[in-house]
Design a protein around this motif. Structure first.
Motif, mmCIF file in Angstrom:
data_model
loop_
_atom_site.group_PDB
_atom_site.id
_atom_site.type_symbol
_atom_site.label_atom_id
_atom_site.label_comp_id
_atom_site.label_asym_id
_atom_site.label_seq_id
_atom_site.Cartn_x
_atom_site.Cartn_y
_atom_site.Cartn_z
ATOM 1 N N GLY A 97 -39.523 56.750 -20.271
ATOM 2 C CA GLY A 97 -39.315 56.242 -21.617
ATOM 3 C C GLY A 97 -39.657 57.224 -22.717
ATOM 4 O O GLY A 97 -39.264 57.020 -23.868
ATOM 5 N N ASP A 98 -40.407 58.287 -22.396
ATOM 6 C CA ASP A 98 -40.691 59.320 -23.388
ATOM 7 C C ASP A 98 -39.399 59.985 -23.843
ATOM 8 O O ASP A 98 -38.410 60.033 -23.096
ATOM 9 N N SER A 99 -39.426 60.519 -25.052
ATOM 10 C CA SER A 99 -38.261 61.247 -25.577
ATOM 11 C C SER A 99 -38.611 62.727 -25.699
ATOM 12 O O SER A 99 -39.621 63.076 -26.322
ATOM 13 N N VAL A 100 -37.781 63.576 -25.114
ATOM 14 C CA VAL A 100 -38.011 65.021 -25.188
ATOM 15 C C VAL A 100 -36.797 65.683 -25.829
ATOM 16 O O VAL A 100 -35.663 65.225 -25.682
ATOM 17 N N VAL A 101 -37.059 66.778 -26.520
ATOM 18 C CA VAL A 101 -35.982 67.521 -27.174
ATOM 19 C C VAL A 101 -35.156 68.243 -26.115
ATOM 20 O O VAL A 101 -35.702 68.906 -25.236
ATOM 21 N N VAL A 102 -33.852 68.133 -26.214
ATOM 22 C CA VAL A 102 -32.958 68.733 -25.216
ATOM 23 C C VAL A 102 -32.887 70.252 -25.383
ATOM 24 O O VAL A 102 -32.917 70.989 -24.392
ATOM 25 N N LYS A 103 -32.803 70.714 -26.638
ATOM 26 C CA LYS A 103 -32.679 72.150 -26.891
ATOM 27 C C LYS A 103 -33.734 72.589 -27.904
ATOM 28 O O LYS A 103 -33.469 72.631 -29.111
ATOM 29 N N PRO A 104 -34.942 72.916 -27.425
ATOM 30 C CA PRO A 104 -36.019 73.334 -28.338
ATOM 31 C C PRO A 104 -35.668 74.633 -29.058
ATOM 32 O O PRO A 104 -34.919 75.466 -28.543
ATOM 33 N N GLU A 105 -36.265 74.781 -30.249
ATOM 34 C CA GLU A 105 -36.038 75.987 -31.051
ATOM 35 C C GLU A 105 -37.361 76.709 -31.288
ATOM 36 O O GLU A 105 -38.437 76.098 -31.242
ATOM 37 N N GLU A 106 -37.284 78.014 -31.560
ATOM 38 C CA GLU A 106 -38.492 78.822 -31.769
ATOM 39 C C GLU A 106 -39.281 78.371 -32.988
ATOM 40 O O GLU A 106 -40.504 78.524 -33.051
ATOM 41 N N LYS A 107 -38.601 77.800 -33.977
ATOM 42 C CA LYS A 107 -39.277 77.409 -35.217
ATOM 43 C C LYS A 107 -40.093 76.132 -35.076
ATOM 44 O O LYS A 107 -40.785 75.732 -36.013
ATOM 45 N N PHE A 108 -40.005 75.465 -33.925
ATOM 46 C CA PHE A 108 -40.747 74.217 -33.756
ATOM 47 C C PHE A 108 -42.248 74.462 -33.891
ATOM 48 O O PHE A 108 -42.782 75.446 -33.359
ATOM 49 N N ARG A 109 -42.921 73.533 -34.607
ATOM 50 C CA ARG A 109 -44.371 73.568 -34.752
ATOM 51 C C ARG A 109 -44.932 72.167 -34.523
ATOM 52 O O ARG A 109 -44.260 71.166 -34.772
ATOM 53 N N GLN A 110 -46.138 72.136 -34.047
ATOM 54 C CA GLN A 110 -46.809 70.868 -33.791
ATOM 55 C C GLN A 110 -46.849 70.018 -35.064
ATOM 56 O O GLN A 110 -47.231 70.485 -36.140
ATOM 57 N N LYS A 140 -42.393 62.609 -34.994
ATOM 58 C CA LYS A 140 -42.955 63.951 -35.112
ATOM 59 C C LYS A 140 -42.907 64.682 -33.762
ATOM 60 O O LYS A 140 -42.903 64.052 -32.700
ATOM 61 N N LEU A 141 -42.878 66.027 -33.835
ATOM 62 C CA LEU A 141 -42.848 66.857 -32.627
ATOM 63 C C LEU A 141 -44.253 66.994 -32.051
ATOM 64 O O LEU A 141 -45.215 67.256 -32.781
ATOM 65 N N GLN A 142 -44.311 66.811 -30.717
ATOM 66 C CA GLN A 142 -45.574 66.993 -30.009
ATOM 67 C C GLN A 142 -45.339 67.940 -28.824
ATOM 68 O O GLN A 142 -44.469 67.699 -28.000
ATOM 69 N N LYS A 143 -46.079 69.029 -28.792
ATOM 70 C CA LYS A 143 -45.975 69.972 -27.676
ATOM 71 C C LYS A 143 -46.729 69.400 -26.481
ATOM 72 O O LYS A 143 -47.937 69.132 -26.579
ATOM 73 N N GLN A 144 -46.004 69.195 -25.356
ATOM 74 C CA GLN A 144 -46.598 68.508 -24.215
ATOM 75 C C GLN A 144 -46.527 69.373 -22.951
ATOM 76 O O GLN A 144 -45.439 69.738 -22.489
ATOM 77 N N ALA A 145 -47.678 69.718 -22.414
ATOM 78 C CA ALA A 145 -47.715 70.465 -21.146
ATOM 79 C C ALA A 145 -47.312 69.543 -20.005
ATOM 80 O O ALA A 145 -47.651 68.346 -19.998
ATOM 81 N N ILE A 146 -46.592 70.064 -19.049
ATOM 82 C CA ILE A 146 -46.150 69.267 -17.899
ATOM 83 C C ILE A 146 -46.358 70.055 -16.609
ATOM 84 O O ILE A 146 -46.498 71.280 -16.615
ATOM 85 N N THR A 147 -46.368 69.309 -15.509
ATOM 86 C CA THR A 147 -46.367 69.928 -14.179
ATOM 87 C C THR A 147 -44.982 69.704 -13.578
ATOM 88 O O THR A 147 -44.562 68.562 -13.384
ATOM 89 N N SER A 148 -44.267 70.793 -13.327
ATOM 90 C CA SER A 148 -42.890 70.699 -12.827
ATOM 91 C C SER A 148 -42.865 70.632 -11.305
ATOM 92 O O SER A 148 -43.732 71.183 -10.617
ATOM 93 N N GLY A 149 -41.836 69.950 -10.803
ATOM 94 C CA GLY A 149 -41.632 69.865 -9.361
ATOM 95 C C GLY A 149 -40.303 70.466 -8.967
ATOM 96 O O GLY A 149 -39.958 71.568 -9.392
ATOM 97 N N VAL A 166 -42.815 70.853 -22.761
ATOM 98 C CA VAL A 166 -41.643 70.332 -23.465
ATOM 99 C C VAL A 166 -42.075 69.928 -24.869
ATOM 100 O O VAL A 166 -43.276 69.806 -25.156
ATOM 101 N N TRP A 167 -41.079 69.736 -25.719
ATOM 102 C CA TRP A 167 -41.352 69.183 -27.054
ATOM 103 C C TRP A 167 -40.972 67.711 -27.006
ATOM 104 O O TRP A 167 -39.825 67.351 -26.808
#
Length: 360
Positions: free
Chosen positions: A335-348, A310-319, A303-304
């Motif tokens: 409490g973390d905030s994640v982007v609802v609709k990520p876009e291709e242009k996102f960069r770290q 700032k945007l942070q690319k975060q690996a997750i383990t899904s259930g 997720v982003w």
């Protein structure tokens, strides 16, 4: 010329400043994105099986004519409620009565002939004992009586058949319900075994859905379900699993499951398209993110996350997941905030301007 030489350096400096400001603006604008975020929360996750199907009825009957005859009476019309035993239609009974009379006359005639030949046979047997008739004459008398008796049996079968046809002169409702089909009118000649009517008990509606064979082991009777109808798109209806058919179709690889609605639904009709979500598990306190937030790259979900603007690319383990959310087993905390609709242009490290915060 000297004046021009004095002026040019000033213009050069101004143009340089404008160019620098423009570059800074474009670079800055390109590294800032407006995003909608969702706060990661612990919530209840409902796991359900999605199935498609249609509205069916447990009590429904197709009525067929049992005889070939002309329709003489229509007792009810489509859309009308009928009580059990009510007449849907009746055939013209004049021909049927005539057929019975003819069969009765033929039987009576053959009965009389058979009785006469029986008396003749008894007389021939007595005369044979007295030596007054030959063996050939006795055999002829016995043969005539046997043939007459066999023909009498045939006349009896014909008579019973004609009387039975007379009893089938009416097509009656085998159950109470609404007449959904009437395919006949007065004067029509109907051939035996023709579909003439259909009756549906509107109090016996069920939802008939097809469930993938991979999901069948999760099913149990009395599981709750939510039903949606194409005809009533704004509404949802509660139901329970009432029956699970223990057979999987070899072609579609699905099994039939019947859902019973908790309450009657006004305007429901057999054949309407339906979809259902059958709940098989509820997980309380699951850490959830919107399904649209989760992306995959090289078989790794991520997720982003927005952290300190700032945007942070975060690996997750899904259930587990449902139609809206995905459970996060590792990689995020409440409490973390994640982007609802990520876009291709996102960069770290890109700056993120939050314009909307959605709480789950």
């Amino acid at each position: 010329m000297q004046t021009l030489q004095k002026i040019l350096p000033k213009y050069t400096v101004v143009l340089g400043i404008v160019f620098l400001v423009t570059v800074i603006y474009l670079v800055t604008r390109g590294n800032t994105v407006a995003v909608e975020v969702s706060t990661v929360k612990k919530m209840e996750l409902t796991e359900a099986i999605y199935a498609t199907g249609y509205v069916d009825a447990d009590a429904m009957a197709d009525l067929r004519s049992e005889i070939s005859a002309t329709v003489g009476l229509i007792g009810a019309y489509e859309g009308e409620w009928l009580e059990k035993g009510s007449t849907v239609l009746a055939f013209d009974d004049r021909r049927l009565h005539l057929a019975v009379e003819e069969a009765e006359a033929a039987y009576a005639e053959q009965k009389a002939k058979s009785d006469d030949l029986q008396v003749k046979l008894k007389r021939s047997r007595n005369l044979f004992k007295a030596g007054a008739v030959s063996v050939q004459e006795l055999d002829d008398a016995e043969r005539e009586y046997t043939l007459a008796k066999r023909k009498l049996q045939q006349r009896d079968v014909q008579l019973k058949s004609r009387r039975d046809d007379l009893k089938k002169q009416q097509v009656n409702a085998p159950l109470a319900g609404v007449l959904a089909l009437l395919d006949a009118k007065v004067g029509d000649y109907i051939v035996a075994n023709t579909l003439v009517a259909r009756i549906i008990d509107t109090n016996s509606y069920v939802i008939n859905v097809e469930v993938d064979e991979l999901d069948v082991p999760r099913l149990k009777k009395s599981q709750v379900a939510t039903v949606a109808l194409d005809a009533l798109p704004e509404e949802r209806f509660s139901a329970v699993v009432s029956r699970i058919v223990p057979e999987t179709d070899r072609i579609t690889k699905t099994s039939k499951v019947y859902l019973e609605l908790d309450e009657p639904v006004e305007g429901l009709q057999v054949g309407m398209t339906a979809t259902a979500n059958i709940v098989y598990n509820v997980r309380k306190g699951a850490l959830l993110v919107p399904k649209s937030s989760v992306l995959e790259q090289m078989r790794q979900d991520y997720v982003w996350k927005v952290e300190k603007g700032k945007l942070q690319k975060q690996a997750i383990t899904s259930g587990a997941e449902d139609s809206r959310f995905v459970e996060v087993l590792d990689g995020l905390v409440q409490g973390d905030s994640v982007v609802v609709k990520p876009e291709e242009k996102f960069r770290q490290g890109m700056e993120a301007k939050v314009f909307k915060n959605t709480d789950g």
